[in-house]
Scaffold this active site. Structure first.
Site, PDB file in Angstrom:
ATOM      1  N   HIS A 133      30.282  93.600  23.151  1.00  0.00           N
ATOM      2  CA  HIS A 133      31.204  92.412  23.279  1.00  0.00           C
ATOM      3  C   HIS A 133      30.546  91.379  22.151  1.00  0.00           C
ATOM      4  CE1 HIS A 133      33.469  89.274  25.872  1.00  0.00           C
ATOM      5  NE2 HIS A 133      33.646  89.155  24.779  1.00  0.00           N
ATOM      6  N   GLU A 165      34.024  86.820  16.956  1.00  0.00           N
ATOM      7  CA  GLU A 165      32.530  86.587  17.332  1.00  0.00           C
ATOM      8  C   GLU A 165      31.679  85.997  16.261  1.00  0.00           C
ATOM      9  OE1 GLU A 165      31.307  87.902  20.137  1.00  0.00           O
ATOM     10  OE2 GLU A 165      33.363  87.710  20.870  1.00  0.00           O
ATOM     11  N   HIS A 182      30.321  82.622  17.659  1.00  0.00           N
ATOM     12  CA  HIS A 182      28.834  82.940  18.004  1.00  0.00           C
ATOM     13  C   HIS A 182      28.017  83.314  16.592  1.00  0.00           C
ATOM     14  CE1 HIS A 182      30.179  83.197  22.126  1.00  0.00           C
ATOM     15  NE2 HIS A 182      31.133  84.118  21.776  1.00  0.00           N
TER      16      HIS A 182
END
Length: 264
Positions: free
Chosen positions: A83, A132, A136
């Site tokens: 993920h 992502e 992040h």
């Protein structure tokens, strides 16, 4: 790295006042992008806006991902996939550092295999990767080992292979099944015995007509030196106050039975 814009540099040379006004732009273009990120994040960390303590290597189970969205899920693999690699308390740290697919061309085969986007149809399957990185990756880039887009995705793939969650679960005899339930505490304790640290396990709660929660996500946490550590802070409940699961309905698994759904 893009070279400095000649027009901008020339204007700055013509006057100190104007040069000061465009210094931020020159900083972006004249120096490696990584240095800009590190400097920006250092300032933000000192101010507490993007301070974080641990990395979270997040694996999710495709059959549960597809159960959550019902329609539109595309051919879920029969193995745990990535993920993301997250900081625990920061996101969207540098909006000026966009995702560039060309940076990870050499990783493409592994990305599509181990980090597939099950939910978004796109020509190059990059919707999830872009998300992502921007949410992040730009936060954890303050670490040298993750200080570029290529390093971020490459290291996440390395961690995924090294942690070998699929093999570990098989070794424990924890396999997807159409008829058997597992106890959440048994899975957690067994993984802790293998890895030496406590994981965080998230489930999709049962909907009306369902009997039991579904195993959805397993998180393994690391220090900033990329060493395994417990996902819970000292004195913190095992679930922890931080999350970031597949969707708003995913939550820390409740003690008791859990269903590990087989791929459709």
């Amino acid at each position: 790295m893009k070279p400095a814009a000649p027009g901008r540099a020339l204007l700055c040379a013509l006057g100190l006042a104007f040069c000061l006004s465009c210094a931020h732009g020159l900083q972006r273009s004249d120096r490696p992008q990584k240095d800009v990120v590190l400097r920006q994040q250092a300032l933000e960390t000192r101010s507490g806006s993007h301070e974080w303590k641990k990395l979270i290597m997040v694996h999710h189970w495709p059959a549960t991902v597809c159960k959550e969205v019902e329609d539109g899920c595309r051919e879920p693999p029969d193995y745990w996939t990535i993920h993301g690699l997250w900081a625990d308390k920061a996101d969207m740290c540098n909006r000026s550092w966009p995702f560039k697919l060309d940076e990870i061309k050499d990783l493409m085969q592994d990305m599509k295999t181990y980090w597939p986007d099950l939910l978004h149809a796109s020509a190059n399957s990059s919707f999830l990767w872009k998300h992502e990185w921007e949410k992040h990756g730009t936060c954890v880039a303050q670490l040298e080992a993750l200080s570029s887009e290529r390093k971020y995705f490459g290291k996440a793939l390395d961690l995924y292979r090294g942690l070998a969650l699929n093999s570990m679960l098989q070794k424990l005899g924890v396999l997807p099944s159409g008829g058997n339930y597992y106890q959440v505490s048994d899975i957690k304790d067994a993984l802790a015995g293998l890895y030496g640290v406590a994981p965080k396990i998230q489930c999709l709660p049962p909907e009306q007509g369902e009997e039991v929660q579904l195993l959805g996500q397993i998180e393994l946490c690391l220090t900033k030196d990329l060493q395994l550590r417990s996902c819970a802070e000292p004195g913190e409940p095992a679930g922890g106050p931080w999350g970031g699961g597949l969707g708003r309905d995913l939550e820390v698994c409740k003690d008791g039975p859990v269903f590990y759904p087989p791929p459709p």
